[in-house]
Design a protein around this motif. Structure first.
Motif, PDB file in Angstrom:
ATOM      1  N   LEU A   7      39.049  52.758  44.932  1.00  0.00           N
ATOM      2  CA  LEU A   7      39.525  53.386  43.803  1.00  0.00           C
ATOM      3  C   LEU A   7      41.286  53.765  43.811  1.00  0.00           C
ATOM      4  O   LEU A   7      41.726  53.724  42.696  1.00  0.00           O
ATOM      5  N   GLN A   8      41.420  54.361  44.918  1.00  0.00           N
ATOM      6  CA  GLN A   8      42.925  54.650  45.218  1.00  0.00           C
ATOM      7  C   GLN A   8      43.805  53.434  45.306  1.00  0.00           C
ATOM      8  O   GLN A   8      45.048  53.970  44.842  1.00  0.00           O
ATOM      9  N   ASP A   9      43.575  52.280  45.533  1.00  0.00           N
ATOM     10  CA  ASP A   9      44.221  51.426  45.653  1.00  0.00           C
ATOM     11  C   ASP A   9      44.207  50.408  44.409  1.00  0.00           C
ATOM     12  O   ASP A   9      43.673  49.465  44.092  1.00  0.00           O
ATOM     13  N   CYS A  10      44.899  51.191  43.458  1.00  0.00           N
ATOM     14  CA  CYS A  10      44.814  50.838  42.065  1.00  0.00           C
ATOM     15  C   CYS A  10      46.433  50.688  41.485  1.00  0.00           C
ATOM     16  O   CYS A  10      47.172  51.759  41.572  1.00  0.00           O
ATOM     17  N   ILE A  11      46.561  49.911  40.622  1.00  0.00           N
ATOM     18  CA  ILE A  11      47.880  49.737  39.997  1.00  0.00           C
ATOM     19  C   ILE A  11      47.535  49.541  38.510  1.00  0.00           C
ATOM     20  O   ILE A  11      46.427  49.146  37.999  1.00  0.00           O
ATOM     21  N   GLN A  12      48.316  50.057  37.516  1.00  0.00           N
ATOM     22  CA  GLN A  12      48.188  49.930  36.108  1.00  0.00           C
ATOM     23  C   GLN A  12      48.973  48.607  35.695  1.00  0.00           C
ATOM     24  O   GLN A  12      50.149  48.439  35.986  1.00  0.00           O
ATOM     25  N   VAL A  13      48.465  47.676  35.033  1.00  0.00           N
ATOM     26  CA  VAL A  13      48.967  46.521  34.386  1.00  0.00           C
ATOM     27  C   VAL A  13      49.058  46.284  32.845  1.00  0.00           C
ATOM     28  O   VAL A  13      48.037  46.898  32.192  1.00  0.00           O
ATOM     29  N   THR A  14      49.887  45.716  32.278  1.00  0.00           N
ATOM     30  CA  THR A  14      50.084  45.697  30.810  1.00  0.00           C
ATOM     31  C   THR A  14      50.415  44.352  30.420  1.00  0.00           C
ATOM     32  O   THR A  14      51.528  43.827  31.083  1.00  0.00           O
ATOM     33  N   ASP A  15      49.621  43.601  29.668  1.00  0.00           N
ATOM     34  CA  ASP A  15      49.657  42.266  29.137  1.00  0.00           C
ATOM     35  C   ASP A  15      49.057  42.009  27.993  1.00  0.00           C
ATOM     36  O   ASP A  15      47.926  41.336  28.190  1.00  0.00           O
ATOM     37  N   GLN A  16      49.607  42.255  26.591  1.00  0.00           N
ATOM     38  CA  GLN A  16      48.740  42.022  25.616  1.00  0.00           C
ATOM     39  C   GLN A  16      47.936  40.807  25.549  1.00  0.00           C
ATOM     40  O   GLN A  16      46.811  40.534  24.968  1.00  0.00           O
ATOM     41  N   ALA A  17      48.953  39.786  25.521  1.00  0.00           N
ATOM     42  CA  ALA A  17      48.477  38.272  25.451  1.00  0.00           C
ATOM     43  C   ALA A  17      47.335  37.901  26.351  1.00  0.00           C
ATOM     44  O   ALA A  17      46.492  37.281  25.798  1.00  0.00           O
ATOM     45  N   LEU A  18      47.352  38.488  27.557  1.00  0.00           N
ATOM     46  CA  LEU A  18      46.479  37.989  28.436  1.00  0.00           C
ATOM     47  C   LEU A  18      45.274  38.912  28.790  1.00  0.00           C
ATOM     48  O   LEU A  18      44.242  38.711  29.105  1.00  0.00           O
ATOM     49  N   LEU A  19      45.717  40.027  28.461  1.00  0.00           N
ATOM     50  CA  LEU A  19      44.444  41.166  28.820  1.00  0.00           C
ATOM     51  C   LEU A  19      44.116  41.958  27.604  1.00  0.00           C
ATOM     52  O   LEU A  19      43.448  42.986  27.865  1.00  0.00           O
ATOM     53  N   GLY A  20      44.829  41.598  26.520  1.00  0.00           N
ATOM     54  CA  GLY A  20      43.819  41.881  25.364  1.00  0.00           C
ATOM     55  C   GLY A  20      44.314  43.478  24.750  1.00  0.00           C
ATOM     56  O   GLY A  20      44.002  43.784  23.521  1.00  0.00           O
ATOM     57  N   ARG A  21      45.075  44.132  25.497  1.00  0.00           N
ATOM     58  CA  ARG A  21      45.455  45.250  25.018  1.00  0.00           C
ATOM     59  C   ARG A  21      47.131  45.653  25.115  1.00  0.00           C
ATOM     60  O   ARG A  21      47.616  45.262  26.122  1.00  0.00           O
ATOM     61  N   THR A  60      40.037  44.385  31.527  1.00  0.00           N
ATOM     62  CA  THR A  60      40.689  43.595  30.491  1.00  0.00           C
ATOM     63  C   THR A  60      39.700  43.815  29.421  1.00  0.00           C
ATOM     64  O   THR A  60      38.648  44.175  29.582  1.00  0.00           O
ATOM     65  N   THR A  61      40.243  43.205  28.190  1.00  0.00           N
ATOM     66  CA  THR A  61      39.562  43.502  26.989  1.00  0.00           C
ATOM     67  C   THR A  61      39.679  42.089  26.149  1.00  0.00           C
ATOM     68  O   THR A  61      40.635  41.300  25.952  1.00  0.00           O
ATOM     69  N   ALA A  62      38.672  41.577  25.474  1.00  0.00           N
ATOM     70  CA  ALA A  62      38.562  40.779  24.553  1.00  0.00           C
ATOM     71  C   ALA A  62      38.436  41.193  23.216  1.00  0.00           C
ATOM     72  O   ALA A  62      37.462  41.794  22.861  1.00  0.00           O
ATOM     73  N   PRO A  63      39.748  41.060  22.557  1.00  0.00           N
ATOM     74  CA  PRO A  63      39.973  41.792  21.173  1.00  0.00           C
ATOM     75  C   PRO A  63      39.044  41.050  19.930  1.00  0.00           C
ATOM     76  O   PRO A  63      39.292  41.724  18.876  1.00  0.00           O
ATOM     77  N   ASP A  64      38.853  40.002  20.436  1.00  0.00           N
ATOM     78  CA  ASP A  64      38.191  39.083  19.130  1.00  0.00           C
ATOM     79  C   ASP A  64      36.480  39.061  19.311  1.00  0.00           C
ATOM     80  O   ASP A  64      35.936  38.014  18.809  1.00  0.00           O
ATOM     81  N   GLY A  65      35.831  40.039  19.723  1.00  0.00           N
ATOM     82  CA  GLY A  65      34.604  40.005  19.700  1.00  0.00           C
ATOM     83  C   GLY A  65      33.953  40.119  18.316  1.00  0.00           C
ATOM     84  O   GLY A  65      34.625  40.428  17.346  1.00  0.00           O
ATOM     85  N   TYR A  66      32.585  39.831  18.162  1.00  0.00           N
ATOM     86  CA  TYR A  66      32.042  39.996  16.733  1.00  0.00           C
ATOM     87  C   TYR A  66      32.372  41.089  15.845  1.00  0.00           C
ATOM     88  O   TYR A  66      32.531  41.368  14.883  1.00  0.00           O
ATOM     89  N   SER A  67      32.178  42.298  16.894  1.00  0.00           N
ATOM     90  CA  SER A  67      32.090  43.570  16.221  1.00  0.00           C
ATOM     91  C   SER A  67      33.310  44.625  16.625  1.00  0.00           C
ATOM     92  O   SER A  67      33.391  45.850  16.593  1.00  0.00           O
ATOM     93  N   GLY A  68      34.205  43.789  17.373  1.00  0.00           N
ATOM     94  CA  GLY A  68      35.347  44.394  17.822  1.00  0.00           C
ATOM     95  C   GLY A  68      35.643  44.341  19.264  1.00  0.00           C
ATOM     96  O   GLY A  68      35.341  43.309  20.012  1.00  0.00           O
ATOM     97  N   ASN A  69      36.449  45.123  19.993  1.00  0.00           N
ATOM     98  CA  ASN A  69      36.839  45.139  21.281  1.00  0.00           C
ATOM     99  C   ASN A  69      35.688  44.835  22.256  1.00  0.00           C
ATOM    100  O   ASN A  69      34.522  45.586  22.112  1.00  0.00           O
ATOM    101  N   ILE A  70      35.598  43.896  23.281  1.00  0.00           N
ATOM    102  CA  ILE A  70      34.598  44.038  24.329  1.00  0.00           C
ATOM    103  C   ILE A  70      35.637  44.341  25.674  1.00  0.00           C
ATOM    104  O   ILE A  70      36.326  43.219  26.075  1.00  0.00           O
ATOM    105  N   ASP A  71      35.233  45.557  26.196  1.00  0.00           N
ATOM    106  CA  ASP A  71      35.766  45.589  27.660  1.00  0.00           C
ATOM    107  C   ASP A  71      34.888  45.166  28.681  1.00  0.00           C
ATOM    108  O   ASP A  71      33.802  45.268  28.756  1.00  0.00           O
ATOM    109  N   LEU A  72      35.776  44.397  29.686  1.00  0.00           N
ATOM    110  CA  LEU A  72      35.019  43.912  31.019  1.00  0.00           C
ATOM    111  C   LEU A  72      36.041  44.092  32.115  1.00  0.00           C
ATOM    112  O   LEU A  72      37.242  44.448  31.991  1.00  0.00           O
TER     113      LEU A  72
END
Length: 209
Positions: A60-74, A96-108
């Motif tokens: 849990l502690q070996d964690c970084i924050q990353v941002t890329d809306q095109a590839l990670l959906g947010r 990551t997030t699938a922004p194009d689920g049938y009923s909205g975002n799918i987080d995985l």
């Protein structure tokens, strides 16, 4: 009459103060337990997506924050955990997030080696249709395990689709949009890992877990 109103107002004020004090005390007493449960839940998810690893506080502690809306959906940061074996980076576990689920975002969350081999995937949150789209959950269907040991390369993009579209993955009867969204999200998350080798050496910067 004014005196009675003043007494009632004072009584209500005292009750309000007591209620705030009680709620504050309850919050102070339960906050550590809530935090422990939250961490246990996170560790359980990480253990599921990468069963061969004993997920613990160190992961849990070996964690970084990353941002890329095109590839990670947010547009907001996503968490990326690094699993090291004998001091060597062995896998990333990226939210990551699938922004194009049938009923909205799918987080995985996806566990993937630095070279691009997927080790496991799990759904974190979704609002897909019960009985149809919810087959992306491991407890509903083994479909999510079809990503295990798959690779992402420059030459196999066409395979990352449902069979109806000429790919290698099964679709759900009456719910093709959902698996399409998840497949695309898993592939893009893997591409993100492959495109950013510097992730291995960036200092941990996630909020306290």
């Amino acid at each position: 009459m004014i005196r009675a109103i003043s007494k009632n107002a004072l009584a209500l004020g005292v009750v309000a103060v007591l209620c705030v004090a009680i709620l504050s005390l309850v919050h102070i007493q339960t906050e550590p337990r809530i935090e422990q449960q939250r961490q246990a839940s996170k560790i359980a998810i990480l253990s599921e997506v990468l069963p061969s690893v004993e997920a613990n506080q160190a992961l849990l502690q070996d964690c970084i924050q990353v941002t890329d809306q095109a590839l990670l959906g947010r547009s907001s940061p996503q968490a990326l955990y690094r699993w090291r074996k004998d001091g060597q980076l062995a896998a990333y576990l990226i939210e990551t997030t699938a922004p194009d689920g049938y009923s909205g975002n799918i987080d995985l969350i996806v566990a993937v080696t630095p070279e691009g081999t997927i080790l496991g995937t799990r759904i974190l949150n979704h609002q897909e249709t019960p009985g149809l789209g919810d087959k992306i959950e491991a407890r509903r269907s083994p479909w999510i395990f079809s990503f295990n040991d798959k690779t992402v390369t420059d030459n196999n993009a066409s395979k990352w689709a449902v069979r109806k579209d000429g790919g290698d993955f099964d679709q759900f009867t009456g719910a093709t949009i959902t698996p399409r969204a998840v497949i695309n999200a898993v592939r893009k998350a893997t591409l993100f890992i492959q495109q950013h080798p510097e992730l291995a050496t960036q200092p941990a910067n996630c909020p306290k877990q």
